[in-house]
Design a protein around this motif. Structure first.
Motif, PDB file in Angstrom:
ATOM      1  N   THR A 189       0.841  -1.198   0.000  1.00 51.48           N
ATOM      2  CA  THR A 189       0.000   0.000   0.000  1.00 51.48           C
ATOM      3  C   THR A 189       0.875   1.247   0.000  1.00 51.48           C
ATOM      4  O   THR A 189       2.048   1.214   0.410  1.00 51.48           O
ATOM      5  CB  THR A 189      -0.900   0.044   1.249  1.00 51.48           C
ATOM      6  N   LEU A 190       0.284   2.368  -0.421  1.00 54.08           N
ATOM      7  CA  LEU A 190       0.993   3.643  -0.353  1.00 54.08           C
ATOM      8  C   LEU A 190       1.286   4.022   1.097  1.00 54.08           C
ATOM      9  O   LEU A 190       2.320   4.631   1.391  1.00 54.08           O
ATOM     10  CB  LEU A 190       0.156   4.728  -1.026  1.00 54.08           C
ATOM     11  N   GLN A 193       4.310   2.033   2.212  1.00 52.82           N
ATOM     12  CA  GLN A 193       5.471   2.579   1.514  1.00 52.82           C
ATOM     13  C   GLN A 193       5.927   3.885   2.159  1.00 52.82           C
ATOM     14  O   GLN A 193       7.130   4.111   2.336  1.00 52.82           O
ATOM     15  CB  GLN A 193       5.123   2.811   0.046  1.00 52.82           C
ATOM     16  N   PRO A 204      -0.621   8.746   3.473  1.00 52.81           N
ATOM     17  CA  PRO A 204      -1.721   8.384   2.581  1.00 52.81           C
ATOM     18  C   PRO A 204      -2.743   7.499   3.296  1.00 52.81           C
ATOM     19  O   PRO A 204      -2.433   6.877   4.324  1.00 52.81           O
ATOM     20  CB  PRO A 204      -1.027   7.604   1.453  1.00 52.81           C
ATOM     21  N   LEU A 210      -0.707  -0.526  -3.918  1.00 52.56           N
ATOM     22  CA  LEU A 210       0.333  -0.377  -4.935  1.00 52.56           C
ATOM     23  C   LEU A 210       0.098  -1.324  -6.100  1.00 52.56           C
ATOM     24  O   LEU A 210       0.476  -1.032  -7.231  1.00 52.56           O
ATOM     25  CB  LEU A 210       1.710  -0.635  -4.321  1.00 52.56           C
TER      26      LEU A 210
END
Length: 291
Positions: A189-190, A193, A204, A210
Motif C-alpha cells: 500500500t501507499l 510505503q 496516505p 500499490l
C-alpha cells in the motif's frame, strides 16, 4: 448478494499441514461481500482474496483469482485442466514473465523440486492476473480500472516439505508461534510505503494499493518459503479483520487455538473486527499445524 459465492464451506478441512477452518462476514456497513477464501486439501493450498471494483466486480474478481490460481496449479501437477473464465477448458495464450526463483533463495539451499514449485506458483499468480486483466479489457476497463483483488495464501506442494507464501495487495498472513504473533506479509500500500520511507504526516490512506490482480497487465507477487513447526497457528485475513483491531487482541485469540476450536476462534476474530468498527468485509482463515 449478486453473484457472490463462498468458495469453501465454513467447516473443518484436513490437510497434510494440519487442520483449517475459515469464515467470511459482510461486516456491519457494507451491503455485499467481496471477500472470499478457499481451502484445498487436494492441492495443499489456502488462500484469501479481497475484491474491489463495485459489488459485482469485486465479488467476481476475488472468486475468479482463487479459481484461476488453483486451476493453473492443478494443471501443472497433472490434476486437471486450466479452466477459463468462460468455463471452457482451453488454456488461453499465456506467457509468464521471466522469473529466477534463486532470487528468493539467498542461501542457495533449495532443491530442483522446490525451484520448480516456486516457478509454478509465480506463473499461477501471473495467470490469474492475466485472466482478470483480459476480462477488464473486454469490458473496456483496463489500465487501472475495472475489477481487481488482493490475493494472499499458502501452498505446500509436497507433504512434509516447505510452505510457499504468495502475496499481492494488503490481505495478510500471520503466524502464532512460541507465544508471539508475527506478520509474515508486508502490505503493498501507499501507506506502508510512506512508513518505510519515513515520510512526514499526513500519510496516505491505508487502503490505497500499490498493486492488485486485474487492473494492470503485470503483477509482481511477493513469494516466500517457510518451514512450518508443530503447533504453529496461521491466520490468513482480509484488511477488514486487522484494520481497526489491536494486534494484541488478535494474538490473544490465536493463543487459544486448538484443533477442535478453530471455528470458535474464527468467529471470535470476526466478532472482534465487528466490535471495532466492521466497516469492511471480514475474512478469517485459520490453520493449525500438526503437533
Amino acid at each position: 448478494m449478486g453473484s457472490w459465492k463462498q468458495l469453501s464451506p465454513s467447516q473443518y478441512h484436513t490437510l497434510d499441514l494440519g487442520v483449517a477452518f475459515g469464515i467470511t462476514d459482510v461486516g456491519i456497513v457494507r451491503t455485499a461481500n467481496q471477500d472470499n477464501f478457499h481451502i484445498s486439501p487436494e492441492l495443499g493450498l489456502l488462500a484469501v482474496a479481497d475484491g474491489m471494483g463495485g459489488h459485482a466486480g469485486g465479488e467476481i474478481a476475488s472468486a475468479e483469482a482463487i479459481e484461476q490460481l488453483c486451476g493453473f496449479i492443478a494443471a501443472a501437477r497433472g490434476q486437471g485442466p486450466v479452466l477459463g473464465a468462460d468455463g471452457d477448458t482451453t488454456i488461453p495464450v499465456f506467457r509468464a514473465s521471466a522469473f529466477d526463483p534463486s532470487s528468493t533463495d539467498p542461501d542457495a539451499t533449495w532443491t530442483d523440486a522446490t525451484m520448480k514449485a516456486m516457478i509454478t506458483l509465480h506463473d499461477a499468480v501471473e495467470f490469474a492476473n492475466a485472466r482478470l486483466y483480459a476480462a477488464n479489457v473486454a469490458r473496456h476497463q483496463a489500465d487501472g480500472m475495472g475489477m481487481g483483488t488482493t490475493l494472499t495464501g499458502m501452498w505446500q506442494p509436497a507433504p512434509h516439505g516447505p510452505v510457499f507464501i504468495f502475496h499481492v495487495g494488503d490481505s495478510r498472513l500471520y503466524c502464532w508461534r512460541g507465544g508471539a504473533l508475527r506478520q509474515l506479509t508486508r502490505d503493498q500500500t501507499l501507506y506502508q510505503q510512506a512508513l518505510d520511507l519515513g515520510a512526514p504526516e499526513p500519510l496516505p490512506p491505508r487502503n490505497l494499493l500499490l498493486q492488485a490482480l486485474g487492473p494492470t497487465a503485470t503483477v509482481r507477487p511477493e513469494l516466500l518459503t517457510r518451514a512450518v513447526a508443530p503447533g504453529d497457528v496461521y491466520l490468513l485475513c482480509s484488511d477488514g479483520l486487522y484494520g481497526d483491531s489491536d494486534p494484541a487482541a488478535i494474538a490473544a485469540i490465536l493463543a487459544d487455538a486448538r484443533d477442535d476450536n478453530l471455528d470458535a476462534c474464527c468467529a471470535a476474530l470476526v466478532d472482534l473486527a465487528r466490535r471495532d468498527g466492521g466497516r469492511d468485509n471480514i475474512t478469517a482463515l485459520l490453520l493449525r499445524c500438526r503437533a
